[in-house]
Design a protein around this motif. Structure first.
Motif, short mmCIF file in Angstrom:
data_model
loop_
_atom_site.label_atom_id
_atom_site.label_comp_id
_atom_site.label_asym_id
_atom_site.label_seq_id
_atom_site.Cartn_x
_atom_site.Cartn_y
_atom_site.Cartn_z
N SER A 94 0.82 -1.21 0.00
CA SER A 94 0.00 0.00 0.00
C SER A 94 0.85 1.26 0.00
O SER A 94 2.02 1.25 0.39
CB SER A 94 -0.91 0.00 1.23
N GLN A 95 0.24 2.30 -0.52
CA GLN A 95 0.85 3.63 -0.47
C GLN A 95 -0.28 4.60 -0.26
O GLN A 95 -1.23 4.64 -1.06
CB GLN A 95 1.60 3.93 -1.77
N ALA A 96 -0.21 5.32 0.85
CA ALA A 96 -1.35 6.18 1.22
C ALA A 96 -2.62 5.36 1.25
O ALA A 96 -2.66 4.34 1.91
CB ALA A 96 -1.43 7.36 0.27
N ASP A 97 -3.63 5.72 0.42
CA ASP A 97 -4.90 4.98 0.47
C ASP A 97 -4.96 3.83 -0.51
O ASP A 97 -5.94 3.09 -0.53
CB ASP A 97 -6.07 5.93 0.11
N ARG A 142 4.09 -0.87 -13.51
CA ARG A 142 2.64 -1.03 -13.42
C ARG A 142 2.16 -0.88 -11.97
O ARG A 142 1.11 -0.30 -11.71
CB ARG A 142 2.25 -2.42 -13.96
N LEU A 143 2.95 -1.38 -11.04
CA LEU A 143 2.60 -1.24 -9.62
C LEU A 143 2.68 0.24 -9.23
O LEU A 143 1.83 0.75 -8.48
CB LEU A 143 3.54 -2.09 -8.76
N ALA A 144 3.71 0.90 -9.76
CA ALA A 144 3.85 2.33 -9.48
C ALA A 144 2.61 3.07 -9.95
O ALA A 144 2.07 3.94 -9.25
CB ALA A 144 5.10 2.87 -10.17
N GLN A 145 2.13 2.67 -11.13
CA GLN A 145 0.93 3.30 -11.69
C GLN A 145 -0.30 3.02 -10.81
O GLN A 145 -1.07 3.91 -10.49
CB GLN A 145 0.73 2.74 -13.10
N LEU A 146 -0.43 1.74 -10.40
CA LEU A 146 -1.59 1.35 -9.61
C LEU A 146 -1.59 2.01 -8.24
O LEU A 146 -2.64 2.35 -7.68
CB LEU A 146 -1.65 -0.17 -9.46
#
Lengths: 845, 240
Positions: A94-97, A142-146
């Protein structure tokens, strides 16, 4: 008499003669071709194994659901292997929300064993030979984008916060496994414990990646078997490079074939040049007999002379081969970041051996004539020793060539087969050749003598048909030459076509799995909206083979396959009404074609469920039509009877199944769907949408793998074209040698005709006609031989056989043009000379 | 056979009851019959006969290049019929020279190399020097490196003469040595042949159909009907 010194002197003087030069060129080319291909294949094989090791992550990969103990690591290290530990698991990141399930790839400080990680740490993409340091994480774009995260942001993995310090563009190893399907995050092994994700019951894969020489791995065989029995999954680079396997196997076979073709061509050239060499040395031999040399001395003298020639040619050829393979690699390295090991010693040895073998086999029998020459020949020119029978020459040459075949292929049966086939083909060709010459004479006799041009053709044709034995010899030699050249060219074309067809531009670059039945329609619509090609959705049920004909499988399969992976894990089963695209029935019949089957009830008339089995699996497990297989799916089981065996292409990037049931047979079992599709660059947004809307669906990007396979095919294609060029060169050397050998006889004939009043123009036309007819006939016979050989060779290479109509049309025309052209040019000198000079040269005045 | 050792040393060639027949299909053809010949060291003997009389066949037999159908034949006191072809070759090595009608020079070898060839069969040091000397003796010192095709017919035959004498042979056979040359050139070649013969004390057996040439020999024998007949012994008569 110092024979060795004398032979050297003789050879030095002989270098002025064109036949000796032809012999030299032919031998050097044979050696150059074999050493070039030998060096190249040797290095390529070792390089590709290393590259496959890179894809796999190591030469040997051990994987299990619990941590490995240090004792095993100790053993592997002692065997000479370098180790790297890796742990794979899936967890929420997770990152933030934003929350996303991600595949965690946890690597130690030895990662990667091969290759580099291509990563962007904020300064553009760079290649690094290590993973992320403790406290940091590298994530897939892609994870960075998500997660809407970038470099410098903090992501939460379990109970640990990590700073994103890089975006991974490409990992050197393309590990499969369940964690490979979710977008990836890479972290350091030292941080694993702090994440708190390793708990009893967690689904974690532990891996040991090992790199080292094959011998080290071979030495561990016993230990590895024990580990396999204990449930450890083991991948060995030499066994597990399936995505490259078939194509490369074909390419290697092709290159070996081309090498042998070059040797055969050179052999024919040597045989032709030797005839001229021997003819020319009959006088020398007779004179030496007059001066008191014994038969033995003569034999030794000429044998030594040719041995020197062979050795020098072998040395020059081997150097050429070395340069050739360097050029070949220089051409190719641009296309594949493949680092090849240095050339080995074996090809050198094989090269020299090849030269000597070709010399003994193709020149030996003819050479024996020199020994048998009578001293009386100095007084009576007509007293030539009887030439070695053509068939003796062919048989001896075949034996030597067969031995070479065996040496190169390591397959005695194949060698004997090719040899016998070749001999039969020669007999047939000989018969056809006789027939053609007889027909030629008959046709020419009926033609009216209208024009000057027509008369030239008639004269040329008659000369050809009357000089029956010499012409037959040339016809056979040229047919074999053309056939060898044609086969190498044809196979190249068909091989490339097959490869292109195998990986067209819209070859799927993504797989989606875990599609639940209720998600099926939605996912399909979504994929169809952006993909330009899709394989369609296949249902997938996982089941384990638990009985064959009612008995435990271990008791039914051949002993060496009792530990086969297919018996130890769940197999993917599917059902389907029609035969999947790219599959081919090799035995039995597909469901709808089987008499008495009823697709609706999914049972055959005898009440059993028909199933279709992939042929290689059937072969390994010893399955045949009619066998009953029982699969355990969850707590239930289903039994089917084998009604067809299928061939399928594992390199197709399509979903492939070992076992296919008819529709309805697996109803009631839990299933999901799998599909593959090709997504153009512009369609990437669809992936984001898919992950958002169907979080349970896993999307696997195989673009990198596809690119790698394409790259290798591209590279091998270039290698093949280079080698084809070499074979063509060897073919030209045969023509040169043969036409050089026949030059004096033709010059003599020409001189006589000019004495009788033939003009230069007539002579030129006649010679052109004779050569062109010879080339035309050779081309026709060569096409027949090539087509017949292709039948066998295509089967061996795993290519579908077909007729080559274009070749039948092109070869006679090309043959006429090439032989006519070279012959015309070579005989130009004799046409310019005064007839007296030609006659005097031949000792007739 | 009983010859005194003195006889054997003086006698170079000896033939008795020599016969050669060949079968052609059903027919047997008699080429030579009951032929006798005795040649002593240093002699020059001409064998003349019409075309097809069997001169070349006889020369082939005398030189040990072919074996007779019947009769005795000795060279240097050794019976040739007791030897196989290799044995006869060994007997010739270094002791017999040949000059042929069609020169028999090897086209890819230079004049010098052609002359060196017989010497190279026997181990000796001075091959090049000796060959050069011989070629200089026949007047071709300036053409050592020329290939046969770069030489005229007369020059080619001179190379062949040099090659015949380069081993200091005991016996030289010449088969129509002027047959392929014009008269003036032929005469120069013959002069050369006899000069060399005299200088080196070689025995010379000359086969020719040219009577003028034959008369320059010590003895002249005519081959007719398969037998040899003495024509005259000019030299001895003149000497006497």
């Amino acid at each position: 008499m110092n024979l060795i010194a004398l032979s050297l002197k003789g050879l030095r003087r002989d270098l002025r003669a064109s036949d000796v030069r032809a012999l030299f060129v032919a031998l050097a080319l044979a050696v150059a071709a074999t050493t070039m291909i030998g060096f190249f294949l040797d290095r390529l094989d070792r390089g590709l194994t290393r590259q496959a090791g890179q894809l796999l992550g190591g030469d040997l990969v051990l994987e299990q659901g619990q941590a490995f103990d240090d004792e095993l690591r100790q053993t592997l290290r002692q065997a000479g292997l370098e180790l790297s530990d890796q742990v794979d698991l899936v967890s929420m990141v997770s990152q933030a929300d934003a929350f996303q399930p991600a595949g965690l790839k946890v690597v130690d400080d030895h990662y990667p064993l091969y290759g580099q990680v291509r990563v962007d740490r904020g300064n553009g993409i760079e290649g690094l030979a290590h993973g992320p340091p403790p406290g940091s994480a590298w994530i897939a774009p892609r994870l960075a984008q998500l997660l809407d995260a970038g470099i410098g942001d903090t992501v939460q993995v379990g109970s640990l916060s990590l700073t994103v310090t890089g975006l991974v563009e490409r990992e050197p190893d393309q590990q499969g496994g369940f964690s490979g399907l979710a977008p990836r995050i890479m972290l350091n092994l030292q941080d694993l414990e702090a994440t708190g994700l390793v708990r009893p019951g967690s689904r974690i894969e532990y891996e040991i990646l090992a790199a080292g020489p094959p011998a080290a791995i071979d030495g561990l065989e016993g230990r590895l078997d024990a580990l396999r029995d204990a449930g450890v999954e083991i991948r060995d680079v030499r066994v597990d490079r399936p995505s490259l396997g078939r194509s490369l196997d074909r390419a290697q076979k092709y290159l070996s074939l081309a090498g042998l073709a070059a040797v055969l061509l050179a052999g024919v050239a040597v045989a032709m040049a030797t005839r001229r060499y021997v003819d020319r040395h009959l006088d020398t031999a007779a004179l030496l007999r007059c001066f008191g040399a014994s038969q033995r001395q003569l034999g030794q003298l000429f044998a030594w002379q040719l041995a020197w020639l062979g050795l020098v040619a072998a040395a020059v050829g081997a150097l050429l081969g070395l340069a050739g393979q360097a050029a070949l690699l220089a051409l190719l390295t641009r296309f594949l970041p493949l680092e090849l090991p240095p050339p080995g010693g074996m090809p050198w040895l094989m090269g020299v051996l090849t030269a000597l073998a070709v010399l003994v086999g193709f020149a030996g029998p003819t050479l024996l004539r020199l020994k048998r020459v009578s001293a009386l020949k100095v007084l009576r020119r007509e007293l030539d020793p009887i030439p070695a029978s053509g068939w003796v020459v062919v048989v001896v040459a075949s034996l030597v060539f067969g031995t070479l075949l065996w040496l190169y292929s390591g397959d005695p049966l194949l060698s004997v087969g090719i040899l016998l086939g070749g001999l039969v083909a020669l007999v047939v060709l000989w018969g056809l050749g006789q027939l053609m010459l007889t027909l030629l004479l008959a046709v020419l006799a009926r033609l009216p003598q209208r024009s000057q041009q027509g008369r030239a053709w008639q004269l040329g044709g008659r000369q050809l048909a009357r000089r029956r034995n010499a012409s037959l010899g040339q016809l056979l030699a040229f047919s074999v030459t053309f056939a060898a050249m044609a086969i190498i060219a044809l196979v190249r074309g068909d091989l490339l076509t097959t490869w292109q067809a195998q990986l067209p531009a819209d070859t799927p670059n993504y797989f989606a799995i875990n599609i639940q039945p209720q998600e099926r329609d939605g996912v399909e619509t979504l994929i169809d909206s952006a993909a330009d090609a899709t394989s369609g959705l296949y249902p997938m049920v996982r089941g384990r083979l638990t009985a064959i004909d009612g008995e435990p499988p271990q008791q039914q399969v051949p002993e060496e396959h009792q530990t086969d992976g297919a018996l130890r894990r769940d197999l993917n089963l599917t059902w389907r009404e029609t035969l999947p695209e790219g599959n081919r029935i090799t035995e039995g019949a597909w469901f709808d074609a089987e008499s008495g089957s009823d697709a609706d009830s999914a049972t055959a008339s005898d009440g059993s469920v028909p199933i279709s089995v992939e042929e290689e699996l059937a072969g390994r497990l010893g399955l045949s039509l009619g066998d009953e297989l029982t699969f355990t799916i969850g707590s239930d089981s289903v039994t089917g009877r084998v009604t067809s065996l299928r061939h399928l292409d594992w390199e197709s990037f399509q979903p492939n199944f070992f076992i296919i049931f008819p529709p309805g047979a697996l109803d009631g079992f839990g299933h999901s769907y799998i599909t593959s599709f090709h997504l153009p660059d512009a369609g990437n947004e669809m992936l984001g949408e898919m992950v958002q809307r169907y979080p349970g669906v896993s999307v696997l990007n195989v673009e990198a793998l596809l690119e790698q396979v394409r790259g290798i095919l591209g590279q091998v294609t270039r290698a093949i074209e280079f080698v084809l060029g070499f074979v063509l060169l060897a073919g030209i050397s045969v023509l040169y040698a043969a036409l050089t050998a026949s030059r004096p006889a033709r010059a003599h004939e020409g001189a006589l005709l000019r004495v009788f009043g033939a003009g230069n123009r007539t002579l030129a036309r006649m010679q052109w006609a004779e050569f062109a007819l010879l080339g035309f006939a050779s081309g026709l016979l060569g096409a027949a031989l090539a087509e017949a050989s292709a039948l066998g060779i295509y089967g061996w290479l795993g290519l579908a056989p077909r007729m080559h109509w274009l070749m039948w049309g092109a070869m006679p025309v090309l043959g006429a043009a090439i032989v006519g052209g070279i012959g015309y040019l070579l005989s130009r000198g004799s046409r310019r000379q005064a007839p007296m000079a030609s006659l005097r040269l031949l000792g007739e005045t | 056979m009983s010859h005194s050792s003195d006889d054997q040393q003086k006698r170079i060639l000896y033939a008795n009851q020599l016969g050669k027949r060949v079968t052609s299909g059903e027919r047997e053809l008699v080429i030579l019959e009951s032929l006798a010949l005795d040649v002593e060291r240093g002699e020059s003997v001409a064998i003349v006969g019409s075309s097809g009389a069997g001169k070349s066949t006889l020369l082939g037999l005398l030189a040990g290049l072919d074996s007779p159908s019947s009769g005795e034949l000795e060279m240097f006191g050794q019976s040739l019929s007791a030897l196989d072809e290799d044995g006869r070759a060994a007997l010739r090595a270094g002791r017999v020279g040949f000059v042929f009608q069609n020169f028999q020079l090897l086209p890819t070898l230079t004049a010098m190399e052609n002359v060196m060839l017989p010497l190279e069969l026997s181990p000796r040091q001075d091959i090049a020097a000796k060959s050069r000397q011989c070629l200089e003796r026949v007047g071709l010192g300036a053409r050592l490196d020329h290939l046969p095709k770069q030489l005229s017919g007369g020059e080619q035959q001179r190379v062949a003469v040099a090659r015949a004498f380069v081993t200091d042979p005991d016996l030289v056979f010449a088969d129509e040595p002027t047959g392929n040359l014009d008269e003036a050139t032929g005469k120069r070649i013959i002069d050369l042949l006899f000069e060399l013969n005299r200088e080196s004390g070689t025995t010379l057996i000359l086969v020719t159909h040219d009577m003028a040439l034959a008369r320059r020999c010590d003895r002249c024998l005519q081959l007719e009907g398969g037998r040899l007949q003495a024509l005259e012994r000019q030299r001895q008569e003149v000497d006497a």
